[in-house]
Scaffold this motif. Sequence first.
Motif, short mmCIF file in Angstrom:
data_model
loop_
_atom_site.label_atom_id
_atom_site.label_comp_id
_atom_site.label_asym_id
_atom_site.label_seq_id
_atom_site.Cartn_x
_atom_site.Cartn_y
_atom_site.Cartn_z
N ILE A 64 -14.69 -86.28 -10.23
CA ILE A 64 -15.07 -85.13 -10.99
C ILE A 64 -16.35 -85.39 -11.56
N VAL A 65 -17.59 -84.62 -11.26
CA VAL A 65 -18.96 -84.85 -12.07
C VAL A 65 -19.23 -83.45 -12.74
N TYR A 66 -18.92 -83.34 -13.93
CA TYR A 66 -19.00 -82.20 -14.64
C TYR A 66 -20.23 -81.85 -15.62
N GLU A 67 -21.26 -81.12 -15.23
CA GLU A 67 -22.22 -81.02 -15.91
C GLU A 67 -22.75 -79.52 -16.17
N ASP A 68 -24.08 -79.34 -17.17
CA ASP A 68 -24.37 -78.13 -17.25
C ASP A 68 -26.10 -78.25 -17.19
N LYS A 69 -26.84 -77.39 -17.02
CA LYS A 69 -28.14 -77.32 -16.85
C LYS A 69 -29.02 -78.42 -17.67
N ALA A 94 -12.76 -90.02 2.37
CA ALA A 94 -11.73 -90.54 1.66
C ALA A 94 -11.62 -89.99 0.27
N ILE A 95 -12.69 -89.45 -0.30
CA ILE A 95 -12.82 -89.20 -1.67
C ILE A 95 -13.14 -87.64 -1.80
N ALA A 96 -12.29 -86.97 -2.54
CA ALA A 96 -12.76 -85.56 -2.88
C ALA A 96 -13.78 -85.40 -3.97
N LEU A 97 -15.05 -84.89 -3.82
CA LEU A 97 -16.07 -84.97 -4.95
C LEU A 97 -15.90 -83.59 -5.39
N ALA A 98 -15.85 -83.30 -6.79
CA ALA A 98 -15.67 -81.98 -7.40
C ALA A 98 -17.00 -82.00 -8.42
N ALA A 99 -17.95 -81.29 -7.82
CA ALA A 99 -19.24 -81.54 -8.71
C ALA A 99 -19.15 -79.97 -9.11
N ILE A 100 -19.04 -80.08 -10.55
CA ILE A 100 -18.78 -78.79 -11.04
C ILE A 100 -19.75 -78.37 -12.17
N ALA A 101 -20.41 -77.22 -12.29
CA ALA A 101 -21.44 -76.85 -13.19
C ALA A 101 -20.81 -75.81 -14.21
N ASP A 102 -21.19 -76.26 -15.39
CA ASP A 102 -20.79 -75.33 -16.54
C ASP A 102 -21.65 -74.39 -16.70
N VAL A 103 -21.31 -73.20 -16.17
CA VAL A 103 -22.27 -71.85 -16.15
C VAL A 103 -21.43 -70.88 -17.01
N ILE A 130 -21.31 -77.37 -5.03
CA ILE A 130 -21.21 -77.37 -6.38
C ILE A 130 -20.53 -76.09 -6.81
N TYR A 131 -19.34 -76.52 -7.58
CA TYR A 131 -18.31 -75.48 -7.97
C TYR A 131 -18.84 -74.91 -9.26
N CYS A 132 -18.40 -73.80 -9.63
CA CYS A 132 -18.93 -73.03 -11.12
C CYS A 132 -17.59 -72.92 -12.14
N ASP A 133 -17.92 -73.10 -13.10
CA ASP A 133 -17.04 -73.14 -14.36
C ASP A 133 -17.35 -71.81 -14.96
N TRP A 134 -17.33 -70.63 -14.81
CA TRP A 134 -17.73 -69.35 -15.31
C TRP A 134 -17.31 -69.34 -16.50
N ASP A 135 -15.88 -69.58 -16.82
CA ASP A 135 -15.37 -69.23 -18.30
C ASP A 135 -15.17 -70.38 -19.09
N ALA A 136 -15.45 -71.49 -18.82
CA ALA A 136 -15.37 -72.81 -19.45
C ALA A 136 -13.79 -73.23 -19.52
N SER A 137 -13.08 -72.65 -18.64
CA SER A 137 -11.64 -73.09 -18.68
C SER A 137 -11.43 -74.47 -18.04
N PHE A 138 -12.16 -74.74 -17.25
CA PHE A 138 -12.05 -76.18 -16.61
C PHE A 138 -12.48 -77.26 -17.87
N ARG A 139 -13.51 -76.99 -18.19
CA ARG A 139 -13.80 -77.85 -19.39
C ARG A 139 -12.87 -77.86 -20.50
N LYS A 140 -12.30 -76.86 -20.97
CA LYS A 140 -11.27 -76.82 -21.67
C LYS A 140 -9.92 -77.32 -21.39
N GLY A 147 -22.08 -79.54 -23.10
CA GLY A 147 -23.55 -79.87 -23.12
C GLY A 147 -23.59 -81.29 -22.91
N VAL A 148 -22.64 -82.00 -22.15
CA VAL A 148 -22.64 -83.35 -21.91
C VAL A 148 -22.24 -83.58 -20.50
#
Length: 186
Positions: A64-69, A94-103, A130-140, A147-148
């Motif tokens: 999981i790589v989780y970032e915002d702009k 072999a590896i599932a990449l979950a690139a997630i943007a905090d939007v 790149i997947y989107c976390d529209w409501d910040a539920s993933f981050r929470k 912001g990190v």
Amino acid sequence: MKSRPSSRTLPRCFAVMACVMALGAPVAALALPAEGEKVPNARVEDADGRGMEMKGLRGKPILIVYEDKGSSEQNKTLKDELSKLAKGDRYKTAIALAAIADVSSYNFWPVKGFVKDAIRDESKKAGTTIYCDWDASFRKKYRLREGVSSVVLVDKAGHVIFAADGALSAERRAQLLQMLRAQVEP
């Protein structure tokens, strides 16, 4: 009889706490999933609304790589190293990449449409969805700091084996890449 702290003592206590936090006490580490912890299920979606649930990725290691702009450059070196590693099909499959943007700060009309277009473009450039976390539920759910840039490696059974946030040092990047190799090359 216990004495109460004086009004002069309290500010010093807060100052000491602030210094401890600034020096990198484990406060930041508490924000991340702990090693060995089973990760929660969470749903994100791509720019076209196609969903992905984390439980659907179990059985494979998940990176999981989780970032915002604002934090997308913090781990650019790591992402470059991962791109080199992914040149061979072995790691891609072999590896599932979950690139997630905090939007979550862009979840309103008409901005959301522009953000979806930008995410599509970035996905093409990166060569991955790149997947989107529209409501910040993933981050929470994952207790990631806003912001990190955050990086979490989950083993095949769904347990955290690596979690870090902020710019990873060369040593931490090497550690993560070694762990990825160990997941793919028994």
